[in-house]
Design an enzyme around this catalytic site. Structure first.
Site, PDB file in Angstrom:
ATOM      1  N   THR A  13      -1.801  32.478 -67.657  1.00  0.00           N
ATOM      2  CA  THR A  13      -2.388  31.476 -68.541  1.00  0.00           C
ATOM      3  C   THR A  13      -1.336  30.645 -69.274  1.00  0.00           C
ATOM      4  OG1 THR A  13      -2.515  32.988 -70.433  1.00  0.00           O
ATOM      5  CG2 THR A  13      -4.399  32.944 -68.929  1.00  0.00           C
ATOM      6  N   ASP A  14      -1.814  29.547 -69.841  1.00  0.00           N
ATOM      7  CA  ASP A  14      -0.973  28.731 -70.709  1.00  0.00           C
ATOM      8  C   ASP A  14      -1.163  29.214 -72.153  1.00  0.00           C
ATOM      9  OD1 ASP A  14      -3.440  27.696 -71.563  1.00  0.00           O
ATOM     10  OD2 ASP A  14      -3.199  25.820 -70.451  1.00  0.00           O
ATOM     11  N   LEU A  15      -0.619  28.490 -73.107  1.00  0.00           N
ATOM     12  CA  LEU A  15      -0.719  28.910 -74.513  1.00  0.00           C
ATOM     13  C   LEU A  15      -2.150  28.940 -75.027  1.00  0.00           C
ATOM     14  CD1 LEU A  15       2.390  27.120 -76.064  1.00  0.00           C
ATOM     15  CD2 LEU A  15       2.090  29.556 -75.586  1.00  0.00           C
TER      16      LEU A  15
END
Length: 129
Positions: A13-15
């Site tokens: 995932t991203d942030l």
């Protein structure tokens, strides 16, 4: 149709906790490898003979985001083939919801990059096996 389970981990995932777009390609790659193994194709043995699979083309649609800890399912279905190419439809689902779909064309090549015919185990559509 082959199905392959995937769990979304933090590293996917991203942030914002949303799956980074390139990771869908990793998910479908893992599913293709499992599908090929289920068909009885030993990719290590092929590689020892100087033969490998390569993605020739991918058309992808991102439909809805997957998120951290989602339980996903990747489906793989052969839709077209010739002696040298195999086209697959692959989709990623969360439950019944489609999140990603791709049409993937695979070819077989030598480790030197020259085209080869597909192994007979991959001629999976009726009339070609």
């Amino acid at each position: 149709m082959h199905t392959f389970p995937v769990t979304v981990y933090y590293e996917d995932t991203d942030l914002g906790g949303i799956v980074y777009h390139a990771n869908y390609l990793k998910f479908i790659e893992r599913a293709r490898s499992a599908w090929v193994r289920q068909l009885g194709v030993d990719q290590n043995a092929l590689r020892a003979q100087g033969i490998v699979f390569a993605v020739h083309r991918i058309e992808a649609d991102f439909l809805s985001p997957a998120q951290l800890d989602d339980a996903l399912c990747v489906t793989t279905r052969a839709v077209a083939q010739s002696p040298a190419r195999l086209t697959l439809d692959q989709q990623v689902f969360r439950g019944e919801t489609p999140l990603f779909r791709a049409r993937v064309t695979l070819v077989c090549i030598t480790t030197g990059g020259k085209p080869r015919r597909l192994p007979p185990e991959l001629l999976v559509l009726s009339g070609n096996a």
